[in-house]
Scaffold this motif. Structure first.
Motif, PDB file in Angstrom:
ATOM      1  N   GLN A  25       0.819  -1.214   0.000  1.00 55.01           N
ATOM      2  CA  GLN A  25       0.000   0.000   0.000  1.00 55.01           C
ATOM      3  C   GLN A  25       0.856   1.270   0.000  1.00 55.01           C
ATOM      4  N   CYS A  26       2.162   1.107   0.021  1.00 52.73           N
ATOM      5  CA  CYS A  26       3.088   2.241   0.088  1.00 52.73           C
ATOM      6  C   CYS A  26       3.932   2.260  -1.182  1.00 52.73           C
ATOM      7  N   ALA A  27       3.645   3.199  -2.072  1.00 49.25           N
ATOM      8  CA  ALA A  27       4.356   3.277  -3.343  1.00 49.25           C
ATOM      9  C   ALA A  27       5.792   3.738  -3.172  1.00 49.25           C
ATOM     10  N   SER A  28       6.029   4.638  -2.216  1.00 52.07           N
ATOM     11  CA  SER A  28       7.372   5.150  -1.974  1.00 52.07           C
ATOM     12  C   SER A  28       7.428   5.793  -0.598  1.00 52.07           C
ATOM     13  N   SER A  29       8.629   6.185  -0.214  1.00 52.22           N
ATOM     14  CA  SER A  29       8.801   6.884   1.062  1.00 52.22           C
ATOM     15  C   SER A  29       9.908   7.917   0.906  1.00 52.22           C
ATOM     16  N   LEU A  30       9.877   8.929   1.767  1.00 50.35           N
ATOM     17  CA  LEU A  30      10.882   9.974   1.757  1.00 50.35           C
ATOM     18  C   LEU A  30      10.850  10.697   3.086  1.00 50.35           C
ATOM     19  N   PHE A  31      11.896  11.478   3.379  1.00 47.21           N
ATOM     20  CA  PHE A  31      11.864  12.290   4.586  1.00 47.21           C
ATOM     21  C   PHE A  31      10.865  13.413   4.388  1.00 47.21           C
ATOM     22  N   ALA A  32      10.107  13.701   5.412  1.00 48.03           N
ATOM     23  CA  ALA A  32       9.069  14.736   5.348  1.00 48.03           C
ATOM     24  C   ALA A  32       9.713  16.094   5.590  1.00 48.03           C
ATOM     25  N   SER A  33      10.435  16.578   4.595  1.00 47.50           N
ATOM     26  CA  SER A  33      11.166  17.828   4.771  1.00 47.50           C
ATOM     27  C   SER A  33      10.423  19.029   4.196  1.00 47.50           C
ATOM     28  N   GLU A  34       9.725  18.862   3.101  1.00 45.18           N
ATOM     29  CA  GLU A  34       9.022  19.983   2.479  1.00 45.18           C
ATOM     30  C   GLU A  34       7.537  19.894   2.814  1.00 45.18           C
ATOM     31  N   VAL A  35       7.194  20.436   3.962  1.00 45.43           N
ATOM     32  CA  VAL A  35       5.831  20.361   4.484  1.00 45.43           C
ATOM     33  C   VAL A  35       5.261  21.771   4.585  1.00 45.43           C
ATOM     34  N   GLN A  36       3.998  21.904   4.199  1.00 45.73           N
ATOM     35  CA  GLN A  36       3.315  23.198   4.252  1.00 45.73           C
ATOM     36  C   GLN A  36       2.062  23.051   5.117  1.00 45.73           C
ATOM     37  N   GLU A  37       1.941  23.884   6.131  1.00 45.25           N
ATOM     38  CA  GLU A  37       0.736  23.872   6.956  1.00 45.25           C
ATOM     39  C   GLU A  37      -0.422  24.498   6.200  1.00 45.25           C
ATOM     40  N   VAL A  38      -1.614  23.930   6.418  1.00 46.90           N
ATOM     41  CA  VAL A  38      -2.829  24.492   5.835  1.00 46.90           C
ATOM     42  C   VAL A  38      -3.900  24.542   6.919  1.00 46.90           C
ATOM     43  N   GLY A  39      -4.761  25.522   6.830  1.00 44.17           N
ATOM     44  CA  GLY A  39      -5.873  25.593   7.766  1.00 44.17           C
ATOM     45  C   GLY A  39      -6.810  24.427   7.526  1.00 44.17           C
ATOM     46  N   SER A  40      -7.166  23.732   8.580  1.00 45.55           N
ATOM     47  CA  SER A  40      -8.025  22.563   8.438  1.00 45.55           C
ATOM     48  C   SER A  40      -8.801  22.334   9.723  1.00 45.55           C
ATOM     49  N   ARG A  41     -10.002  21.826   9.581  1.00 46.98           N
ATOM     50  CA  ARG A  41     -10.793  21.466  10.756  1.00 46.98           C
ATOM     51  C   ARG A  41     -10.500  20.032  11.200  1.00 46.98           C
ATOM     52  N   HIS A  42      -9.627  19.350  10.466  1.00 43.97           N
ATOM     53  CA  HIS A  42      -9.305  17.951  10.756  1.00 43.97           C
ATOM     54  C   HIS A  42      -8.026  17.845  11.581  1.00 43.97           C
ATOM     55  N   ARG A  43      -8.091  17.109  12.652  1.00 43.55           N
ATOM     56  CA  ARG A  43      -6.964  16.968  13.573  1.00 43.55           C
ATOM     57  C   ARG A  43      -5.734  16.338  12.917  1.00 43.55           C
ATOM     58  N   TYR A  44      -5.917  15.358  12.061  1.00 50.79           N
ATOM     59  CA  TYR A  44      -4.798  14.607  11.503  1.00 50.79           C
ATOM     60  C   TYR A  44      -4.488  14.981  10.058  1.00 50.79           C
ATOM     61  N   LEU A  45      -5.078  16.060   9.595  1.00 52.48           N
ATOM     62  CA  LEU A  45      -4.851  16.507   8.223  1.00 52.48           C
ATOM     63  C   LEU A  45      -4.719  18.021   8.218  1.00 52.48           C
ATOM     64  N   ARG A  46      -3.521  18.499   8.541  1.00 54.24           N
ATOM     65  CA  ARG A  46      -3.260  19.936   8.628  1.00 54.24           C
ATOM     66  C   ARG A  46      -2.058  20.360   7.801  1.00 54.24           C
ATOM     67  N   GLU A  47      -1.570  19.438   6.950  1.00 51.48           N
ATOM     68  CA  GLU A  47      -0.371  19.739   6.182  1.00 51.48           C
ATOM     69  C   GLU A  47      -0.466  19.170   4.768  1.00 51.48           C
ATOM     70  N   LEU A  48       0.378  19.742   3.906  1.00 49.49           N
ATOM     71  CA  LEU A  48       0.594  19.222   2.563  1.00 49.49           C
ATOM     72  C   LEU A  48       2.063  18.848   2.470  1.00 49.49           C
ATOM     73  N   LEU A  49       2.351  17.842   1.677  1.00 46.24           N
ATOM     74  CA  LEU A  49       3.726  17.412   1.462  1.00 46.24           C
ATOM     75  C   LEU A  49       4.092  17.691   0.012  1.00 46.24           C
ATOM     76  N   ARG A  50       5.191  18.404  -0.180  1.00 50.01           N
ATOM     77  CA  ARG A  50       5.664  18.674  -1.547  1.00 50.01           C
ATOM     78  C   ARG A  50       6.566  17.518  -1.963  1.00 50.01           C
ATOM     79  N   VAL A  51       6.224  16.929  -3.112  1.00 45.11           N
ATOM     80  CA  VAL A  51       7.013  15.858  -3.707  1.00 45.11           C
ATOM     81  C   VAL A  51       7.281  16.292  -5.146  1.00 45.11           C
TER      82      VAL A  51
END
Length: 184
Positions: A25-51
């Motif tokens: 179920q995991c196509a790839s992995s990488l260090f989570a270095s390029e992360v962008q916070e976004v406003g969200s009402r969801h506790r576990y979904l408050r960021e975007l990952l740039r790939v």
């Protein structure tokens, strides 16, 4: 899975508990270095990952596991695993196509993949079917519907085999931030 097949898993170790993620179920992995916070009402979904040039929804699976199972981890830097939505069940793909992505159109997201934050000390392991135990029959169906497929008991830790597709499809990772913060 037949008795001779091995299951390749990502092994996420916490104190006294561990979690297994099916590597398929995991196509790839990488260090989570390029992360962008976004406003969200969801506790576990408050960021975007740039790939590369793409931005993916970035679920904080580590926070979810720590809070849900009261698990502690000493892992520092975070890894991200990427899941291909095309490999998920149609019900989960429809959830994203109809509900999630349309409401986030302004963010210009990659709609074919999603990402999950996991601990940096995650390792790959191989298991045989005999290493896993089914849940008690009285609670099996609700647990499996939420992505908790089986148990993996060891001498030092109780483990849970997680299905990312079912976990996301159950909407547990879309929990309201306000409700959880009110509990604290």
């Amino acid at each position: 899975m037949s008795a001779s097949e091995e299951l390749r898993v990502l092994f996420l170790q916490y104190e006294g508990v561990h979690f297994l993620l099916d590597r398929s179920q995991c196509a790839s992995s990488l260090f989570a270095s390029e992360v962008q916070e976004v406003g969200s009402r969801h506790r576990y979904l408050r960021e975007l990952l740039r790939v590369g040039d793409e931005r993916l929804l970035f679920f904080d699976l580590q926070l979810f596991l720590r809070e849900t199972f009261h698990a502690r981890s000493g892992a520092g830097a975070q890894l991200a695993i990427i899941g291909e939505l095309a490999g998920f069940e149609s019900r989960t793909r429809e959830l994203f196509r109809r509900s999630v992505f349309p409401s986030l159109e302004r963010l210009e997201l990659d709609t074919g993949r999603i990402a999950f934050r996991i601990p940096s000390d995650t390792v790959m392991r191989s298991l045989s079917p005999e290493d896993l135990a089914p849940h008690n029959v009285s609670i099996r169906r609700p647990l499996e519907a939420r992505g908790l497929l089986a148990l993996h008991p060891t001498e030092r830790s109780m483990g849970f085999l997680l299905d990312l597709d079912r976990l996301v499809g159950s909407r547990l990772l879309f929990a309201s931030a306000r409700r959880k913060e009110a509990d604290e």
